[in-house]
Design a protein around this motif. Sequence first.
Motif, PDB file in Angstrom:
ATOM      1  N   GLY A   8      40.645  49.796  39.165  1.00 40.08           N
ATOM      2  CA  GLY A   8      41.107  48.974  38.054  1.00 40.08           C
ATOM      3  C   GLY A   8      40.355  47.679  37.847  1.00 40.08           C
ATOM      4  N   GLY A   9      39.413  47.368  38.729  1.00 35.51           N
ATOM      5  CA  GLY A   9      38.642  46.152  38.540  1.00 35.51           C
ATOM      6  C   GLY A   9      37.674  46.281  37.380  1.00 35.51           C
ATOM      7  N   GLY A  10      37.040  45.158  37.035  1.00 34.83           N
ATOM      8  CA  GLY A  10      36.072  45.183  35.948  1.00 34.83           C
ATOM      9  C   GLY A  10      35.749  43.802  35.450  1.00 34.83           C
ATOM     10  N   LEU A  11      35.108  43.768  34.288  1.00 31.09           N
ATOM     11  CA  LEU A  11      34.714  42.513  33.644  1.00 31.09           C
ATOM     12  C   LEU A  11      35.668  42.230  32.499  1.00 31.09           C
ATOM     13  N   VAL A  12      36.193  41.021  32.447  1.00 29.83           N
ATOM     14  CA  VAL A  12      37.135  40.643  31.402  1.00 29.83           C
ATOM     15  C   VAL A  12      36.887  39.190  31.008  1.00 29.83           C
ATOM     16  N   GLN A  13      37.191  38.860  29.783  1.00 23.11           N
ATOM     17  CA  GLN A  13      37.051  37.481  29.338  1.00 23.11           C
ATOM     18  C   GLN A  13      38.240  36.646  29.815  1.00 23.11           C
ATOM     19  N   ALA A  14      38.005  35.355  29.928  1.00 23.86           N
ATOM     20  CA  ALA A  14      39.082  34.442  30.304  1.00 23.86           C
ATOM     21  C   ALA A  14      40.259  34.611  29.335  1.00 23.86           C
ATOM     22  N   GLY A  15      41.454  34.617  29.906  1.00 24.81           N
ATOM     23  CA  GLY A  15      42.651  34.839  29.110  1.00 24.81           C
ATOM     24  C   GLY A  15      43.071  36.289  29.021  1.00 24.81           C
ATOM     25  N   GLY A  16      42.214  37.176  29.461  1.00 28.99           N
ATOM     26  CA  GLY A  16      42.503  38.599  29.404  1.00 28.99           C
ATOM     27  C   GLY A  16      43.337  39.076  30.579  1.00 28.99           C
ATOM     28  N   SER A  17      43.535  40.401  30.616  1.00 32.75           N
ATOM     29  CA  SER A  17      44.387  41.010  31.647  1.00 32.75           C
ATOM     30  C   SER A  17      43.691  42.201  32.281  1.00 32.75           C
ATOM     31  N   LEU A  18      44.067  42.456  33.524  1.00 35.74           N
ATOM     32  CA  LEU A  18      43.649  43.650  34.243  1.00 35.74           C
ATOM     33  C   LEU A  18      44.807  44.114  35.105  1.00 35.74           C
ATOM     34  N   ARG A  19      44.837  45.405  35.372  1.00 43.76           N
ATOM     35  CA  ARG A  19      45.837  45.949  36.284  1.00 43.76           C
ATOM     36  C   ARG A  19      45.119  46.696  37.401  1.00 43.76           C
ATOM     37  N   LEU A  20      45.280  46.206  38.607  1.00 43.16           N
ATOM     38  CA  LEU A  20      44.698  46.869  39.764  1.00 43.16           C
ATOM     39  C   LEU A  20      45.705  47.848  40.352  1.00 43.16           C
TER      40      LEU A  20
END
Length: 128
Positions: A8-20
Amino acid sequence: QVQLVESGGGLVQAGGSLRLSCAASGRTFGNYAMGWFRQAPGKEREFVAGISRLGVNTRYADSVKGRFTISRDNAKNTVYLQMNSLKPEDTAVYYCAAALRITTAQTVGVSADWYGSWGQGTQVTVSS
């Protein structure tokens, strides 16, 4: 020993979301508290969040409180880390960990020494 595999990792912009996600195998998942740690380049591994074996209790590092949520699904042998409002300083390799020993329903450890099994890690990069 338990085997742990993060995703679930990756590259995201500030303010964004990720789910590991962290999938576990090898022993009874529901007997053990679980945790997430992270390590940025040149820094020590630090505690991010932990959850007791039945999900009754959770603990968070001050730096992620209110933004990250740890949860688990014992039927799926999986623990999750929902990360919202991401900041560049959240950039790190994130590791899933299982407690060294069978834990009580309420116990959650915050020290890396308390955990005995670790995944290989997943990179999270937050761009500004």
